[in-house]
Every structure is written in C-alpha cells, then in structure tokens.
Design an enzyme around this catalytic site. Structure first.
Site, short mmCIF file in Angstrom:
data_model
loop_
_atom_site.label_atom_id
_atom_site.label_comp_id
_atom_site.label_asym_id
_atom_site.label_seq_id
_atom_site.Cartn_x
_atom_site.Cartn_y
_atom_site.Cartn_z
N ASP A 114 25.55 -3.04 24.69
CA ASP A 114 24.49 -2.08 25.04
C ASP A 114 23.85 -1.55 23.77
OD1 ASP A 114 22.85 -0.46 26.52
OD2 ASP A 114 24.42 0.87 27.27
N LYS A 115 22.71 -0.90 23.96
CA LYS A 115 22.10 -0.15 22.84
C LYS A 115 21.69 1.21 23.39
CE LYS A 115 17.83 0.84 23.08
NZ LYS A 115 16.96 1.91 22.79
N HIS A 116 21.71 2.22 22.52
CA HIS A 116 21.31 3.57 22.90
C HIS A 116 20.47 4.13 21.78
CE1 HIS A 116 22.05 7.00 25.61
NE2 HIS A 116 21.87 7.74 24.53
N SER A 117 19.54 5.01 22.12
CA SER A 117 18.67 5.57 21.09
C SER A 117 18.81 7.08 21.07
CB SER A 117 17.23 5.17 21.41
OG SER A 117 16.32 6.10 20.88
N THR A 154 14.11 6.73 29.59
CA THR A 154 14.04 5.39 30.20
C THR A 154 14.05 5.47 31.73
OG1 THR A 154 15.12 4.45 28.28
CG2 THR A 154 15.28 3.17 30.29
N ARG A 202 22.56 22.01 25.82
CA ARG A 202 22.11 21.85 24.43
C ARG A 202 20.60 21.91 24.35
NH1 ARG A 202 24.15 16.33 23.09
NH2 ARG A 202 22.95 16.57 21.18
N SER A 217 28.23 12.90 22.79
CA SER A 217 27.38 12.69 23.96
C SER A 217 27.10 11.20 24.16
CB SER A 217 26.07 13.47 23.76
OG SER A 217 25.12 13.10 24.71
N LYS A 221 29.36 8.34 27.00
CA LYS A 221 28.72 7.52 28.06
C LYS A 221 29.01 6.04 27.82
CE LYS A 221 24.57 9.49 27.56
NZ LYS A 221 24.57 10.84 27.01
N LYS A 222 29.03 5.66 26.56
CA LYS A 222 29.23 4.23 26.25
C LYS A 222 30.70 3.85 26.43
CE LYS A 222 25.19 4.20 26.06
NZ LYS A 222 24.33 3.45 26.98
N1 IUR Z 1 21.12 10.60 23.72
C1 IUR Z 1 22.27 11.10 24.23
O1 IUR Z 1 22.84 10.51 25.14
N2 IUR Z 1 22.79 12.22 23.72
C2 IUR Z 1 22.22 12.90 22.72
O2 IUR Z 1 22.74 13.90 22.29
C3 IUR Z 1 21.00 12.37 22.20
C4 IUR Z 1 20.47 11.24 22.71
I1 IUR Z 1 20.05 13.39 20.71
#
Ligand code: IUR
Length: 494
Positions: A114-117, A154, A202, A217, A221-222
């Site tokens: 996966d990728k996350h931004s 997204t 937050r 955070s 999730k990952k």
């Molecule tokens: N994406 C996330 O899932 N958590 C965060 O704190 C940020 C981006 I910034």
C-alpha cells in the site's frame, strides 16, 4: 473493559488483543492504573508514558471514559513534548488493536502492499496507483481518509462517482482483492477506530503536525491491513503538514523505524507540495485527471510520482529487482490499459453501475465530464496586466502556483469541509490552464474556477492572484515533486 464500538470477530479477521489497563505494569507503580489527569500531567511535564499508560489512555478514548477536553489536552501534551520511539510504537499498536486485524491468505503475503500520503492539494495518486499496482500483480487493501482542512480526501473523490461505496466489510474486501486486486475503503468502526476519534480531535485542536501522532495514525491503519510493504508519501513545502524538509525527513525516519518494529517494510518518499499536483484540484476534476493518467496521459508531475512510488513499492516488496524496473512496470500498466481496466473493475465491485464504470473508463474527457457531477458555472481568471517585466507582451515565467491559498479559496467555495460529516460540493474546483515553468503573457487565462453556488468575491480574486507567482527567469521544465526516498537502514539503494 467494554469498547465504545464493539469489535467483533468475523471470518477473515481476529479480535483485538485483550485490554491491559492494570496488572504487572500499571504505569503508576502502585498496581492501579494512573488516572487520566495524572497521565496528562506526566506528558505535559515531559515525562515518559509506559505501555500501560498509553493503553489505558487509548481504552479510555474508546470506552468513553476520556472526555473530549482530556483527549485534546493529552494530544496537545504529546504535540508539545513529543514521544520517543518506544512510546510511538506502543501508541501505534494500541490504536491498531482498537479494532479488527484484517487477515488474508498466507500465499498473498509478499503481494500485500500500500501507499499512504500525509496529504496534499490535487493529490490523486491513490486513485491511479492502487489499480496500477493491482495490474502488476499486487493486492492493495487501501484504507483511506476524507477531506479535512485544506487537503482533499481520496474517499470523497471516489464518492463523487455515482454509486461508489467506501464501506466494505472485511469479507467484501477479501472478495474484491481476489477478483480485482485492489479496493479503497473508509476507516470504519471496525478498522483502527481509536485513530478515527483521535484524528478528528487533532484536526480541531491544532495537533495535526506532530511526528509521533502522524506516525501512529498512519501506521495503525496500515498495521491492520496486514501488509508486507508500505510506502508513505511525506509531503513538505507550503501546502504540507511540515513546510520544512528537515522536519519532514524526521517524520520519514520515524515512520520507517516504527514500521520496521511492526514487521512492515516501510519506505518514505519526501515529495514537494508547493504547487498543486497535476492541473486539477477538486473532487470530480481530480477523478477526471486520474482517469487521464490511468489512460497513459495526464500531467507529467502526477505520472512521475505514481511511477516512482509504484517502482519503490514493487522493489521493496521483492517484486522487482530495482526501483527503475518497478517504475517501468507501473508505467507499462498505465500505457497498455491494464491499470485502467483494474480501476473499472474496482468501481463495479464497489457499487458503481457496470455500464457507468465502462463509460467512464472508455469515454473521451468530454463524455466523462457529462457522467460525473459537475459545477454549474465556470469562470476564467486572466493573468495580470503587469509583472516582473514591464515589456508589452510576455509577463513572466510561472515560478509557482501556491497550492495553499488556492485550496483555501476552493474550500470556502464548497469543495472542502470544516467539520467532519459536513456535505461538500464535488463539482467545485479549479483547472490550472498553465504549467509551472512556462511563459505567461498578460491577459492570458491561467485558471478556470468551477463554481456551484457561492461565487468568487473580490477577496477570493485577490488571494488567487497572489497564488500565481511570476518571475523573470527563463522558462523551465515542470519539476518532479519526488525529492528523496528514506529507506530502512539495512536496505541498499539500487
Ligand atoms: N494521514 C493519516 O492517516 N494520519 C495523519 O495524521 C495524517 C495523514 I497528517
């Protein structure tokens, strides 16, 4: 201790590990868990939270014992005092264990990526990269977020496609991964729900820009996705969480180290977020641009980022010998139509009428615009009458289009939300009519704003004009946003 949202075992998942609020390591040394005010005071004064302290706090968030004010106070204490790597790792695990763990067939392990931004303006990379990786043989169970603040989400972009359903059970996700190879879903009460609560808090307590909180955070999730490999796109620049590249690098290193401790292969790409990514900003406009990129076209900065992130993922997960070979395969999936076919299949599998999915993926850009919700009006803004050069024709080179003020104006016009749950106007957005680095003549249209209700006021026009930064240097090629890749310490850069 009961959870605020009951985390039930379901086929393909396992329940969270038992809460650990008291016992051997109570945190307080007396056998009793510390009370929340004591925990907050400890962190406020720069102390170290034990594993029991952090788990106690997360359980209190989940079962409703923690008041919103206490959650906000603890977040601010962490934002100001920081957390060491051990505390950050424990927080990450505790958030992940607040919901279910997704489990997949063992044979998939290497393919699960996966990728996350960290969030950007015009960032539609996930829409393109998930199906492109699926076309390269990966399984991508992507848990994404919604638009909050000035950055787009997204999930909201995908929901602008009529019928698209971001709520999928673990069993449905598994079926989609079997048949399509990728799905993009929302964070539900079952998947890392404690992060959902903390993230929303937050956003309204000015505690987003914290290295340990962002790390926990994202990685919580990952961790529940059961991945082998993750690449995080850490933005830096004027419209990023951390404008400063050095601070973004600190986040990247923490993500990589904490990720390793979770058994994940994590790399973090540092990418510039001063200009919007691509030419389109706004939900449906970004879906249109993602479709162009999936069709082998689209703006070069977007394609470049998709290919480089995808190349890094294929290489790190052992599915390509080098990053360049991985990038070559992702580019081929965009050019030969296989990524677009995966996107079409994902749309149908996630609720879009198959006829609409087919039409969206095979139609021309004009036909696509008719199929997606679009704004009622468009207004073009013209380049100003004066600039760095006072000669009569060329006005200057487009040095930068500042993404942050542009996103803020679009937000006010209805493209974004200020509170979780607020409706958005998916058709509102803007198309850049110029590229960074090109000459711009006076009076030339440079921005097309899509309006759906609220109109541009004079303050908006002033802000947008200030977003266009011109210089008197020679034209240049659109720069790649990709700056560097931070890798686990033992990995040799190919
Ligand atoms: N994406 C996330 O899932 N958590 C965060 O704190 C940020 C981006 I910034």
């Amino acid at each position: 201790m009961p959870y605020r949202t009951g985390a039930m075992a379901a086929p393909g998942t396992r329940p969270p590990s038992a809460p650990e609020t008291a016992g051997a390591d109570s945190g307080g040394g007396s056998g009793e868990p510390r009370q929340l005010p004591e925990l907050i005071r400890l962190k406020r004064d720069g102390g170290h939270l034990s594993e029991a302290d952090i788990r106690n706090f997360v359980h209190a968030v989940m079962d409703g014992r923690a008041q919103d004010t206490q959650i906000g106070a603890m977040l601010m204490a962490i934002r100001l005092q920081g957390m060491d790597q051990e505390e950050t790792s424990v927080l990450t695990r505790a958030l992940a264990e607040s919901g279910q763990q997704l489990e997949w067939p063992k044979a998939w392990h290497q393919q699960l990526v996966d990728k996350h931004s960290t969030g950007g303006v015009g960032d539609k990379v996930s829409l393109v990269l998930a199906p492109a990786l699926a076309a390269c043989g990966c399984k991508v169970p992507m848990i994404s977020g919604r638009s909050l603040g000035h950055t787009g989400g997204t999930l909201d972009k995908l929901e602008s496609i009529p019928g698209f359903n971001v709520t999928q059970s673990p069993e449905q996700m598994r079926r989609i991964l079997e048949e399509v190879g990728c799905c993009i879903v929302g964070q539900s009460v079952k998947l890392a729900p404690a992060d959902g609560i903390l993230y929303a808090a937050r956003d309204v307590t000015a505690t987003v820009d914290s290295v340990p909180l962002i790390t926990a955070s994202i990685l919580s999730k990952k961790a529940v996705e059961g991945l082998s490999t993750l690449v995080v796109d850490v933005k830096f620049g004027g419209a990023a969480v951390f404008p400063d590249q050095e601070k973004a690098r600190e986040l990247a290193k923490t993500l990589v180290r904490v990720g390793m401790g979770l058994g994940l292969q994590v790399a973090a790409a540092l990418t510039a977020m001063d200009n919007p990514l691509g030419r389109n900003v706004g939900h449906t406009l970004e879906v249109e641009e993602a479709l162009l990129c999936l069709d082998g076209a689209g703006p070069p900065d977007l394609r470049d980022l998709v290919i480089r992130l995808g190349g890094a993922i294929l290489w790190l997960s052992g599915q390509a010998e080098t990053q360049d070979q991985g990038a070559f395969r992702v580019a081929a999936a965009l050019d030969d139509g296989s990524a677009l076919r995966r996107f079409q299949l994902m749309l149908s599998a996630q609720g879009v009428d198959p006829g609409l999915a087919r039409a969206l993926c095979s139609g021309s850009p004009t036909q696509r615009r008719q199929l997606l919700p679009h704004a009622r009006e468009q207004e073009e803004l013209l380049a100003p009458a004066d600039g760095p050069q006072c000669s009569p024709s060329p006005l200057g080179t487009v040095e930068c289009v500042r993404a942050l003020p542009l996103a803020r104006v679009l937000h006010e016009l209805g493209a974004g939300r200020s509170r979780a749950g607020q409706p958005i106007r998916p058709g509102v957005g803007a198309e850049l009519l110029v590229d960074v680095g090109q000459w711009l003549s006076r009076g030339t249209p440079w921005l097309r704003v899509h309006l759906d209700g609220p109109t541009l006021c004079s303050q908006h026009r002033r802000t947008l004009l200030e977003a266009l930064v011109l210089s008197d240097r020679a034209p240049f090629k659109v720069p790649s946003p990709f700056a560097e890749l931070v890798l686990p310490p033992t990995t040799a850069q190919p």
